[in-house]
Design a protein around this motif. Structure first.
Motif, PDB file in Angstrom:
ATOM      1  N   GLU A   1       0.850  -1.209   0.000  1.00 46.30           N
ATOM      2  CA  GLU A   1       0.000   0.000   0.000  1.00 46.30           C
ATOM      3  C   GLU A   1       0.879   1.249   0.000  1.00 46.30           C
ATOM      4  N   ASP A   2       1.991   1.202   0.777  1.00 44.77           N
ATOM      5  CA  ASP A   2       2.912   2.347   0.833  1.00 44.77           C
ATOM      6  C   ASP A   2       3.542   2.611  -0.522  1.00 44.77           C
TER       7      ASP A   2
ATOM      8  N   TRP B   1      -4.194  -3.569  -7.381  1.00 46.52           N
ATOM      9  CA  TRP B   1      -3.098  -2.577  -7.424  1.00 46.52           C
ATOM     10  C   TRP B   1      -2.634  -2.361  -8.862  1.00 46.52           C
TER      11      TRP B   1
ATOM     12  N   LYS C   1       1.053   4.389  -2.647  1.00 46.72           N
ATOM     13  CA  LYS C   1       0.946   5.829  -2.304  1.00 46.72           C
ATOM     14  C   LYS C   1       2.083   6.615  -2.955  1.00 46.72           C
TER      15      LYS C   1
END
Ligand SMILES: Cc1cc2nc3c(=O)[nH]c(=O)nc-3n(C[C@H](O)[C@H](O)[C@H](O)COP(=O)(O)O)c2cc1C
Length: 263
Positions: free
Chosen positions: A30-31, A55, A34
């Motif tokens: 997830e990082d 993703w 971002k």
């Protein structure tokens, strides 16, 4: 790999309790996502397959192209079916990790000029050639076989900008670079590097190596101690099968030389 009990491995005064600490490799997260939305690069390129489908779709929705390495025809087809905009055909000559993800059978792995035409026949997306390309002539050869682009690793390892260690640079520019092998000792997954003492003593492939990516941290204290004595016996000396074009030059100059092959 209980190396502290093996008589062939010197202790170098290492505290066994320190083994296992240190940096590792982390998968796309997830990082990472971002970060990608903040940077919006033109391309995000993956090794070892693709991250989860949502993703991949999110990255594509932001206009980012998805590329990934294939080491076999089935991997190339899988990548195309799962949204890759380009496939990197990674031949067996390539330095560093094999990007293999549908198989662990090394007998499926073939050389660049055998893999490239087969992948081009099997997929509709553009194919990038990788593995053993290090000169204008080899760029031209890959293009003649139908490559839409080339990916070069080893030839940049001695560029001024690379963070390659002095010991690694020395090995790449020496006769030692003529002998490389696939080894799982340094990370837990097969990767091509210049044969050194550790690979000779314990491998190059050893089923006792810790799983990816744990082997890297497990070896870190011994590697650091040996490097402090100017020894690359326990260091991964990543290299493809052709390091003979490695030169200490700015990366731009290396790129310019390679580009002279692209017509
Ligand atoms: C030191 C080193 C690190 C690499 N790291 C990555 C990586 O993180 N991700 C990736 O997709 N490929 C990586 N590669 C593989 C290259 O992208 C490429 O497949 C390979 O270097 C091409 O063959 P060549 O080394 O003969 O030029 C790495 C290669 C080397 C030599």
């Amino acid at each position: 790999m209980a190396h502290e009990t093996h008589p062939a491995v010197p202790s170098h005064g290492i505290d066994p309790s320190s083994v296992g600490a240190g940096p590792g490799r982390a998968p796309f997260s997830e990082d990472s996502l971002k970060l990608m939305v903040a940077i919006k690069p033109a391309v995000v390129s993956f090794h070892f397959g693709l991250p989860k489908a949502e993703w991949v779709q999110q990255l594509k929705a932001w206009g980012i192209q998805i590329w990934s390495s294939a080491t076999t025809v089935p991997e190339a087809q899988w990548l195309e079916q799962h949204g890759a905009d380009a496939v990197i055909a990674q031949g067996l000559e390539a330095g560093g990790h094999r990007g293999m993800f549908l198989t662990t059978d090394l007998s499926t792995q073939v050389g660049s000029f055998a893999l490239l035409p087969q992948v081009i026949k099997a997929v509709k997306v553009p194919v990038v050639a990788a593995g053993g390309i290090s000169s204008a002539a080899s760029v031209r050869a890959a293009q003649a076989l139908g490559a839409s682009a080339v990916q070069v690793g080893t030839a940049f390892l001695t560029s001024h900008e690379a963070t390659t260690s002095a010991l690694h640079r020395q090995a790449l520019m020496s006769d030692a670079a003529r002998q490389t092998a696939l080894t799982n000792l340094f990370s837990g997954r097969p990767a091509r590097g210049i044969v050194n003492k550790f690979m000779k003593d314990f491998g190059p492939l050893n089923p006792e190596a810790p799983d990816f990516p744990l082997a890297t941290a497990a070896l870190a204290p011994l590697r650091a101690a040996a490097e402090a004595h100017g020894l690359s016996d326990y260091s991964p000396l990543w290299s493809g099968q052709n390091a003979s074009d490695c030169e200490a030059l700015p990366a731009a100059e290396i790129t310019h030389k390679l580009l002279q092959g692209w017509v």
